[in-house]
Design a protein around this motif. Structure first.
Motif, mmCIF file in Angstrom:
data_model
loop_
_atom_site.group_PDB
_atom_site.id
_atom_site.type_symbol
_atom_site.label_atom_id
_atom_site.label_comp_id
_atom_site.label_asym_id
_atom_site.label_seq_id
_atom_site.Cartn_x
_atom_site.Cartn_y
_atom_site.Cartn_z
ATOM 1 N N GLU A 1 0.815 -1.222 0.062
ATOM 2 C CA GLU A 1 -0.019 0.115 -0.172
ATOM 3 C C GLU A 1 0.881 1.210 -0.098
ATOM 4 O O GLU A 1 0.858 2.115 1.010
ATOM 5 N N ILE A 2 1.615 1.540 -1.214
ATOM 6 C CA ILE A 2 2.588 2.546 -1.195
ATOM 7 C C ILE A 2 1.937 3.997 -1.174
ATOM 8 O O ILE A 2 2.478 4.854 -0.660
ATOM 9 N N GLY A 3 0.704 3.907 -1.666
ATOM 10 C CA GLY A 3 -0.080 5.338 -1.291
ATOM 11 C C GLY A 3 -0.282 5.512 -0.064
ATOM 12 O O GLY A 3 -0.473 7.034 0.210
ATOM 13 N N ALA B 1 0.697 12.692 -4.576
ATOM 14 C CA ALA B 1 1.138 12.025 -5.882
ATOM 15 C C ALA B 1 -0.013 11.717 -6.705
ATOM 16 O O ALA B 1 0.348 11.226 -7.787
ATOM 17 N N SER B 2 -1.034 11.800 -6.097
ATOM 18 C CA SER B 2 -2.470 11.187 -6.860
ATOM 19 C C SER B 2 -2.730 12.585 -7.927
ATOM 20 O O SER B 2 -2.356 13.715 -7.539
ATOM 21 N N ALA B 3 -3.641 12.297 -8.911
ATOM 22 C CA ALA B 3 -4.142 13.310 -9.719
ATOM 23 C C ALA B 3 -4.842 14.231 -8.682
ATOM 24 O O ALA B 3 -4.704 15.651 -8.735
ATOM 25 N N PHE C 1 9.737 15.248 -5.695
ATOM 26 C CA PHE C 1 10.420 15.009 -4.569
ATOM 27 C C PHE C 1 9.898 14.003 -3.692
ATOM 28 O O PHE C 1 10.527 12.952 -3.422
ATOM 29 N N HIS C 2 8.560 14.102 -3.343
ATOM 30 C CA HIS C 2 7.973 12.977 -2.465
ATOM 31 C C HIS C 2 7.857 11.674 -3.215
ATOM 32 O O HIS C 2 8.129 10.579 -2.439
ATOM 33 N N LEU C 3 7.725 11.616 -4.408
ATOM 34 C CA LEU C 3 7.676 10.496 -5.093
ATOM 35 C C LEU C 3 9.188 9.817 -5.216
ATOM 36 O O LEU C 3 9.322 8.600 -4.873
ATOM 37 N N GLY C 4 10.202 10.655 -5.464
ATOM 38 C CA GLY C 4 11.411 9.904 -5.642
ATOM 39 C C GLY C 4 11.792 9.578 -4.290
ATOM 40 O O GLY C 4 12.651 8.505 -4.301
ATOM 41 N N ALA D 1 2.081 11.907 -17.966
ATOM 42 C CA ALA D 1 2.878 13.135 -18.100
ATOM 43 C C ALA D 1 4.097 12.529 -18.481
ATOM 44 O O ALA D 1 5.189 13.507 -18.805
ATOM 45 N N GLY D 2 4.602 11.314 -18.661
ATOM 46 C CA GLY D 2 5.615 10.652 -19.255
ATOM 47 C C GLY D 2 6.979 10.782 -18.864
ATOM 48 O O GLY D 2 7.192 11.255 -17.755
ATOM 49 N N ASN D 3 8.136 11.116 -19.917
ATOM 50 C CA ASN D 3 9.452 11.315 -19.352
ATOM 51 C C ASN D 3 9.514 12.513 -18.652
ATOM 52 O O ASN D 3 10.307 12.606 -17.897
ATOM 53 N N PHE D 4 8.732 13.620 -18.919
ATOM 54 C CA PHE D 4 8.697 14.773 -17.832
ATOM 55 C C PHE D 4 8.735 14.533 -16.618
ATOM 56 O O PHE D 4 9.689 15.010 -15.761
ATOM 57 N N LEU D 5 7.650 13.660 -16.023
ATOM 58 C CA LEU D 5 7.581 13.385 -14.696
ATOM 59 C C LEU D 5 8.671 12.285 -14.387
ATOM 60 O O LEU D 5 9.489 12.392 -13.303
ATOM 61 N N LEU D 6 8.732 11.324 -15.213
ATOM 62 C CA LEU D 6 9.870 10.236 -15.011
ATOM 63 C C LEU D 6 11.217 10.823 -14.707
ATOM 64 O O LEU D 6 11.865 10.438 -13.634
ATOM 65 N N GLU D 7 11.867 11.811 -15.474
ATOM 66 C CA GLU D 7 12.895 12.368 -15.230
ATOM 67 C C GLU D 7 13.240 12.956 -14.110
ATOM 68 O O GLU D 7 14.283 13.023 -13.264
ATOM 69 N N SER D 8 12.168 13.673 -13.750
ATOM 70 C CA SER D 8 12.250 14.684 -12.522
ATOM 71 C C SER D 8 11.935 13.563 -11.119
ATOM 72 O O SER D 8 12.733 13.872 -10.030
ATOM 73 N N VAL D 9 11.281 12.606 -11.443
ATOM 74 C CA VAL D 9 11.321 11.457 -10.199
ATOM 75 C C VAL D 9 12.666 11.032 -9.911
ATOM 76 O O VAL D 9 13.115 10.694 -8.917
ATOM 77 N N LYS D 10 13.257 10.695 -11.270
ATOM 78 C CA LYS D 10 14.581 10.000 -11.157
ATOM 79 C C LYS D 10 15.689 10.748 -10.611
ATOM 80 O O LYS D 10 16.388 10.102 -9.853
#
Ligand code: ZN
Length: 324
Positions: free
Chosen positions: A164-166, A190-192, A247-250, A274-283
């Motif tokens: 239950e990561i959420g 981190a939810s919509a 930040f919180h997701l990463g 939101a694709g790579n834009f979100l992914l890169e920022s989380v990474k």
């Protein structure tokens, strides 16, 4: 002998997705029916059974074409007994014997699992997991769901509530209330819904400017998609919100990876569009907080199956159970 199929079912609050899937995890037919909550939820399994029979008749296939039925449902599920422990909004009383009800009506072997876990299994089987046996899936939708797969099996925990990561607490003090009754859960950020809440908070401050602020003034609200679109175009408020979410997701995903060191962490759900834009920022944030050996071996990736992950994972469940 002609090819056998599996029936995959993904139960949602308003619609139920169904699919006939082959042994390689390829969807051959898929459709949806409305989820009928009346009659204490007893129509749900009856309608699923009828829908499968009707579709088989339309396709001119006998019932023996189907070897089993796998189903994902919202809520914690006891995998061994197939009992769904507690569900809101579906009409079922606590401890509804979902697997038994499905088997009785369809006369097929059935397996049931939590829907986020099914999505994780789907991504493991034919999606972004690419067959990796240790993966973590995070579904960023209206809420935040999670599924942890270790050694090819879902980690269920003592009461079916593992993953239950959420509901990992990210704001121990002053966090927003969550649907689960706690405050400050990852889901509240981190939810919509969380993203819209953060943006609305920022936009309600005095003297805001920029594209997102204009949209807010015009429509009285903004969507998570608009926040990402505006952030991509350099809007300062939107970027602030995306930075907070990432930040919180990463940080959370790094802590999960420090515990489990999965081969992949897969981000799915509507927000992940939101694709790579979100992914890169989380990474970027993930790298800061992951232990070095974990950072070098755990990969973050976007889900590839979209809304089909649930039915594919549900099909995998029963395929694995009856050892086909
Ligand atoms: Zn919560």
């Amino acid at each position: 002998m002609s090819e056998k199929w599996i029936a995959g079912v993904d139960l949602g609050g308003t619609a139920t997705k169904l699919a006939f899937i082959n042994m390689e995890g390829v969807i051959l037919h898929k459709w949806e029916i409305p989820t009928d909550h009346t009659n204490e939820g007893h129509n749900i399994t009856k309608n699923i059974s009828d829908a499968i029979n009707e579709r088989l008749a339309e396709l001119d296939h006998p019932k023996t074409k189907i070897v089993g039925i796998g189903m994902g449902a919202p809520g914690p599920v006891d995998y061994e007994t197939g009992v769904i422990l507690n569900v809101v909004n579906l009409g079922w009383k606590d401890n509804f014997p979902l697997k038994a009800s499905l088997e009785e009506l369809t006369l097929l072997p059935a397996a049931v699992e939590n829907d986020a876990n099914c999505a994780a299994l789907g991504e493991m089987w034919t999606g972004a997991g690419e067959g990796a046996k240790n993966i973590v899936c995070v579904t960023l939708g209206t809420g935040v769901g999670g599924g942890v797969i270790s050694g090819g099996s879902i980690v269920q925990g003592a009461n079916g509530a593992a993953g239950e990561i959420g509901h990992i607490t990210v704001m121990p003090f002053g966090g927003a209330p969550c649907n689960c009754g706690k405050t400050g859960c990852l889901e509240t950020i981190a939810s919509a819904t969380g993203i819209v809440r953060l943006a609305t908070e920022e936009l309600s401050k005095e003297g805001t400017t920029g594209g997102l602020s204009e949209l807010f003034a015009e429509n009285g609200k903004v969507t998570a998609k608009e926040v990402f679109d505006m952030a991509r175009n350099g809007d300062v408020i939107a970027q602030k919100v995306v930075n907070e979410v990432s930040f919180h997701l990463g940080l959370t995903l790094a802590n999960i990876a420090n515990t489990l060191n999965p081969q992949k962490i897969v981000l799915g759900g509507g927000v992940s569009k939101a694709g790579n834009f979100l992914l890169e920022s989380v990474k970027e944030n993930f790298s800061k907080f992951a232990f070095s050996a974990v950072r070098d071996s755990t990969e973050l990736a976007l889900a590839t199956l979209g809304n089909d992950a649930g039915v594919i994972g549900a099909a995998w469940l029963i395929k694995n159970k009856i050892k086909l």
